[in-house]
Every structure is written in C-alpha cells, then in structure tokens.
Design a protein around this motif. Structure first.
Motif, PDB file in Angstrom:
ATOM      1  N   THR A  93      -2.662 -27.075  -8.099  1.00  0.00           N
ATOM      2  CA  THR A  93      -2.313 -27.976  -9.271  1.00  0.00           C
ATOM      3  C   THR A  93      -3.378 -27.918 -10.239  1.00  0.00           C
ATOM      4  OG1 THR A  93      -1.120 -29.590  -7.299  1.00  0.00           O
ATOM      5  CG2 THR A  93      -1.603 -30.872  -9.378  1.00  0.00           C
ATOM      6  N   SER A  94      -4.243 -27.880  -9.866  1.00  0.00           N
ATOM      7  CA  SER A  94      -5.669 -28.863 -11.073  1.00  0.00           C
ATOM      8  C   SER A  94      -5.170 -26.998 -12.014  1.00  0.00           C
ATOM      9  CB  SER A  94      -7.010 -28.470 -11.226  1.00  0.00           C
ATOM     10  OG  SER A  94      -6.940 -30.171  -9.962  1.00  0.00           O
ATOM     11  N   HIS A  95      -5.645 -26.223 -11.754  1.00  0.00           N
ATOM     12  CA  HIS A  95      -4.954 -25.386 -12.446  1.00  0.00           C
ATOM     13  C   HIS A  95      -3.645 -25.168 -13.573  1.00  0.00           C
ATOM     14  CE1 HIS A  95      -8.984 -23.453 -12.062  1.00  0.00           C
ATOM     15  NE2 HIS A  95      -8.543 -23.322 -10.631  1.00  0.00           N
ATOM     16  N   ILE A  96      -3.015 -25.913 -13.076  1.00  0.00           N
ATOM     17  CA  ILE A  96      -1.810 -25.588 -13.834  1.00  0.00           C
ATOM     18  C   ILE A  96      -1.749 -26.813 -14.968  1.00  0.00           C
ATOM     19  CG2 ILE A  96       1.067 -26.410 -14.043  1.00  0.00           C
ATOM     20  CD1 ILE A  96       1.092 -24.822 -11.076  1.00  0.00           C
ATOM     21  N   VAL A  97      -2.578 -27.431 -14.732  1.00  0.00           N
ATOM     22  CA  VAL A  97      -2.813 -28.735 -15.426  1.00  0.00           C
ATOM     23  C   VAL A  97      -3.140 -28.081 -16.764  1.00  0.00           C
ATOM     24  CG1 VAL A  97      -3.783 -30.909 -16.222  1.00  0.00           C
ATOM     25  CG2 VAL A  97      -1.697 -30.892 -13.723  1.00  0.00           C
ATOM     26  N   GLU A  98      -5.220 -27.728 -16.423  1.00  0.00           N
ATOM     27  CA  GLU A  98      -6.213 -26.951 -17.118  1.00  0.00           C
ATOM     28  C   GLU A  98      -5.365 -25.812 -17.822  1.00  0.00           C
ATOM     29  OE1 GLU A  98      -9.663 -24.032 -16.428  1.00  0.00           O
ATOM     30  OE2 GLU A  98      -9.541 -26.258 -15.365  1.00  0.00           O
ATOM     31  N   ALA A  99      -4.179 -25.038 -17.439  1.00  0.00           N
ATOM     32  CA  ALA A  99      -3.694 -24.048 -18.063  1.00  0.00           C
ATOM     33  C   ALA A  99      -3.158 -24.714 -19.140  1.00  0.00           C
ATOM     34  CB  ALA A  99      -3.084 -23.132 -17.614  1.00  0.00           C
ATOM     35  N   ALA A 100      -2.521 -24.908 -19.157  1.00  0.00           N
ATOM     36  CA  ALA A 100      -1.647 -26.312 -19.438  1.00  0.00           C
ATOM     37  C   ALA A 100      -2.007 -26.268 -21.328  1.00  0.00           C
ATOM     38  CB  ALA A 100      -0.479 -26.992 -19.435  1.00  0.00           C
ATOM     39  N   GLU A 101      -3.488 -27.161 -20.864  1.00  0.00           N
ATOM     40  CA  GLU A 101      -4.151 -27.789 -22.377  1.00  0.00           C
ATOM     41  C   GLU A 101      -4.930 -26.669 -22.492  1.00  0.00           C
ATOM     42  OE1 GLU A 101      -6.933 -30.295 -19.512  1.00  0.00           O
ATOM     43  OE2 GLU A 101      -5.185 -31.754 -18.768  1.00  0.00           O
ATOM     44  N   LYS A 102      -5.341 -25.273 -21.991  1.00  0.00           N
ATOM     45  CA  LYS A 102      -5.887 -24.841 -22.654  1.00  0.00           C
ATOM     46  C   LYS A 102      -4.372 -23.300 -23.293  1.00  0.00           C
ATOM     47  CE  LYS A 102     -10.494 -23.299 -19.216  1.00  0.00           C
ATOM     48  NZ  LYS A 102     -10.472 -22.509 -18.937  1.00  0.00           N
ATOM     49  N   THR A 103      -3.862 -22.707 -23.341  1.00  0.00           N
ATOM     50  CA  THR A 103      -2.934 -22.601 -23.959  1.00  0.00           C
ATOM     51  C   THR A 103      -2.308 -23.410 -24.984  1.00  0.00           C
ATOM     52  OG1 THR A 103      -0.867 -22.928 -21.921  1.00  0.00           O
ATOM     53  CG2 THR A 103      -2.469 -21.316 -22.061  1.00  0.00           C
ATOM     54  N   GLY A 104      -2.430 -24.663 -24.745  1.00  0.00           N
ATOM     55  CA  GLY A 104      -1.927 -25.529 -26.229  1.00  0.00           C
ATOM     56  C   GLY A 104      -0.130 -25.641 -25.288  1.00  0.00           C
ATOM     57  N   ALA A 105       0.230 -25.058 -23.712  1.00  0.00           N
ATOM     58  CA  ALA A 105       1.425 -25.633 -23.832  1.00  0.00           C
ATOM     59  C   ALA A 105       2.008 -27.174 -24.567  1.00  0.00           C
ATOM     60  CB  ALA A 105       1.505 -25.017 -22.094  1.00  0.00           C
ATOM     61  N   ASP A 106       3.842 -27.004 -24.543  1.00  0.00           N
ATOM     62  CA  ASP A 106       4.427 -28.020 -24.647  1.00  0.00           C
ATOM     63  C   ASP A 106       5.059 -28.446 -23.693  1.00  0.00           C
ATOM     64  OD1 ASP A 106       5.117 -26.330 -26.164  1.00  0.00           O
ATOM     65  OD2 ASP A 106       5.308 -26.696 -27.531  1.00  0.00           O
ATOM     66  N   LEU A 107       5.279 -26.988 -22.672  1.00  0.00           N
ATOM     67  CA  LEU A 107       6.388 -27.013 -21.489  1.00  0.00           C
ATOM     68  C   LEU A 107       5.743 -26.206 -20.613  1.00  0.00           C
ATOM     69  CD1 LEU A 107       9.039 -27.871 -20.231  1.00  0.00           C
ATOM     70  CD2 LEU A 107       9.832 -26.340 -21.516  1.00  0.00           C
ATOM     71  N   ILE A 108       5.739 -26.809 -19.463  1.00  0.00           N
ATOM     72  CA  ILE A 108       5.669 -26.541 -17.710  1.00  0.00           C
ATOM     73  C   ILE A 108       6.384 -25.869 -17.391  1.00  0.00           C
ATOM     74  CG2 ILE A 108       4.154 -26.472 -16.394  1.00  0.00           C
ATOM     75  CD1 ILE A 108       2.599 -28.390 -16.744  1.00  0.00           C
ATOM     76  N   VAL A 109       6.981 -24.353 -16.609  1.00  0.00           N
ATOM     77  CA  VAL A 109       8.329 -24.488 -16.072  1.00  0.00           C
ATOM     78  C   VAL A 109       7.579 -24.062 -14.455  1.00  0.00           C
ATOM     79  CG1 VAL A 109      10.760 -22.832 -15.929  1.00  0.00           C
ATOM     80  CG2 VAL A 109      10.065 -23.786 -18.027  1.00  0.00           C
ATOM     81  N   MET A 110       8.134 -24.822 -13.129  1.00  0.00           N
ATOM     82  CA  MET A 110       7.773 -24.034 -12.389  1.00  0.00           C
ATOM     83  C   MET A 110       8.869 -24.347 -10.991  1.00  0.00           C
ATOM     84  SD  MET A 110       5.498 -27.479 -11.378  1.00  0.00           S
ATOM     85  CE  MET A 110       4.399 -26.241  -9.940  1.00  0.00           C
ATOM     86  N   ALA A 111       8.764 -23.394 -10.412  1.00  0.00           N
ATOM     87  CA  ALA A 111      10.017 -23.798  -9.060  1.00  0.00           C
ATOM     88  C   ALA A 111       9.744 -25.420  -8.350  1.00  0.00           C
ATOM     89  CB  ALA A 111      10.523 -22.449  -8.402  1.00  0.00           C
ATOM     90  N   SER A 112      10.601 -25.301  -7.544  1.00  0.00           N
ATOM     91  CA  SER A 112      10.580 -26.146  -6.551  1.00  0.00           C
ATOM     92  C   SER A 112      11.302 -25.686  -5.150  1.00  0.00           C
ATOM     93  CB  SER A 112      10.013 -27.259  -6.719  1.00  0.00           C
ATOM     94  OG  SER A 112      10.499 -27.997  -5.825  1.00  0.00           O
ATOM     95  N   HIS A 113      11.125 -25.670  -3.771  1.00  0.00           N
ATOM     96  CA  HIS A 113      11.779 -25.762  -3.186  1.00  0.00           C
ATOM     97  C   HIS A 113      12.502 -27.178  -2.527  1.00  0.00           C
ATOM     98  CE1 HIS A 113      10.065 -22.279  -1.559  1.00  0.00           C
ATOM     99  NE2 HIS A 113       9.169 -22.695  -1.684  1.00  0.00           N
ATOM    100  N   ASP A 114      13.413 -27.204  -1.989  1.00  0.00           N
ATOM    101  CA  ASP A 114      13.995 -28.307  -1.390  1.00  0.00           C
ATOM    102  C   ASP A 114      13.798 -29.114  -0.965  1.00  0.00           C
ATOM    103  OD1 ASP A 114      16.576 -27.448  -2.653  1.00  0.00           O
ATOM    104  OD2 ASP A 114      17.335 -26.471  -0.543  1.00  0.00           O
ATOM    105  N   PRO A 115      13.177 -30.370  -1.013  1.00  0.00           N
ATOM    106  CA  PRO A 115      12.144 -31.566  -0.426  1.00  0.00           C
ATOM    107  C   PRO A 115      11.944 -31.451   0.839  1.00  0.00           C
ATOM    108  CG  PRO A 115      13.577 -32.518  -2.364  1.00  0.00           C
ATOM    109  CD  PRO A 115      13.988 -30.958  -2.151  1.00  0.00           C
ATOM    110  N   ASP A 116      10.864 -31.057   1.295  1.00  0.00           N
ATOM    111  CA  ASP A 116      10.698 -31.351   2.670  1.00  0.00           C
ATOM    112  C   ASP A 116      10.332 -32.692   3.186  1.00  0.00           C
ATOM    113  OD1 ASP A 116       9.940 -31.477   5.463  1.00  0.00           O
ATOM    114  OD2 ASP A 116       9.547 -29.098   5.423  1.00  0.00           O
ATOM    115  N   LEU A 117      10.652 -33.892   3.768  1.00  0.00           N
ATOM    116  CA  LEU A 117      10.049 -35.119   3.336  1.00  0.00           C
ATOM    117  C   LEU A 117       9.124 -35.288   4.571  1.00  0.00           C
ATOM    118  CD1 LEU A 117      13.350 -37.081   3.999  1.00  0.00           C
ATOM    119  CD2 LEU A 117      11.969 -36.926   1.433  1.00  0.00           C
TER     120      LEU A 117
END
Length: 143
Positions: A93-117
């Motif tokens: 999680t930390s590195h995704i947010v950090e990479a968004a800041e470093k690359t100047g990303a204006d959108l993050i796209v990622m996959a997610s599994h069906d929620p497992d409560l």
C-alpha cells in the motif's frame, strides 16, 4: 483527461493482467497519457523471517519481478503506447501511494478480489487501503 496512469500489477494474480491492465491501457490510449506499470515485491517484514531465506533473496526477487514485468509490457501493451515500468520492494500500500506521487500519477488503477469480510476485517485489503490513502482518484477493477 489523465496524463499519468499508474497501474498496480500483482504478477502472481491473473486479475491484474486480465482485468486492470486492459482498463488502464484503454484509459491511457483515450487520454494520450503515459502508463506506469508498477509491481511490488513484498519484503519479509521482520529480520527474524529474513534468516529463513537464501542470501541475496531480495535482489533475486526484484530482478525476477523486473524481467516478468518487462515481458508483460512487451506481450500486452500496444505499439507506441508511452509507458514505464517500476519495481519496488516493501509494503504494498505504501509503495503504491509513493509511486503515484513520484510519477505524478493522476489515476491509480488496480484489481481487487471479491470482498472477503473475514479477511478484510482482520487485515484489510490493499485496494481499500490505497483508496483511503491516495491523493488521486483510484479505479478499482473487480473480477
């Protein structure tokens, strides 16, 4: 629309390649933006755990991830689409947010599994954590 799109790729999860990456590619093509492919090799978390792995494990894991990400880009990205690949080691999680800041990303796209409560209650999902911490919009692609 979007200048820099960061797509988080879990090389061990086909959903990242089959669901999230195509969405990110279409958005990058439509907006004329640059696609940033990111994969993260999780660290071992504790020094005690590190003793169970061979010497230079992290270096080998990072190199293997880089090679897989390079191959994925060659095999799946359309010719001429501006892109860069990024490989990081550590907390996802930390590195995704950090990479968004470093690359100047204006959108993050990622996959997610069906929620497992039960799992989300105990440890939480990466996508949910990124959504809560991200300074930019996040597109979560479900299976």
């Amino acid at each position: 629309m979007f200048t820099n799109i960061l797509v988080a790729i879990d090389l061990n999860d086909p959903m990242s390649r089959e669901k999230a990456l195509p969405q990110a590619v279409e958005l990058a093509k439509a907006s004329g933006g640059t696609l940033h492919l990111l994969t993260i090799v999780p660290d071992m978390g504790m020094p005690l755990v590190e003793t169970f792995f061979p010497a230079n494990y992290e270096e080998h894991a990072l190199q293997a991830a880089k090679e897989k990400l390079d191959a994925l880009a060659r095999e799946t990205l359309p010719e001429g689409l501006p892109h860069q690949q990024h490989v990081m080691l550590g907390q996802i999680t930390s590195h995704i947010v950090e990479a968004a800041e470093k690359t100047g990303a204006d959108l993050i796209v990622m996959a997610s599994h069906d929620p497992d409560l039960a799992q989300n209650f105990l440890i939480g999902g990466h996508a949910g954590k990124v959504v809560r911490r991200s300074p930019v919009s996040v597109l979560v692609v479900r299976s």
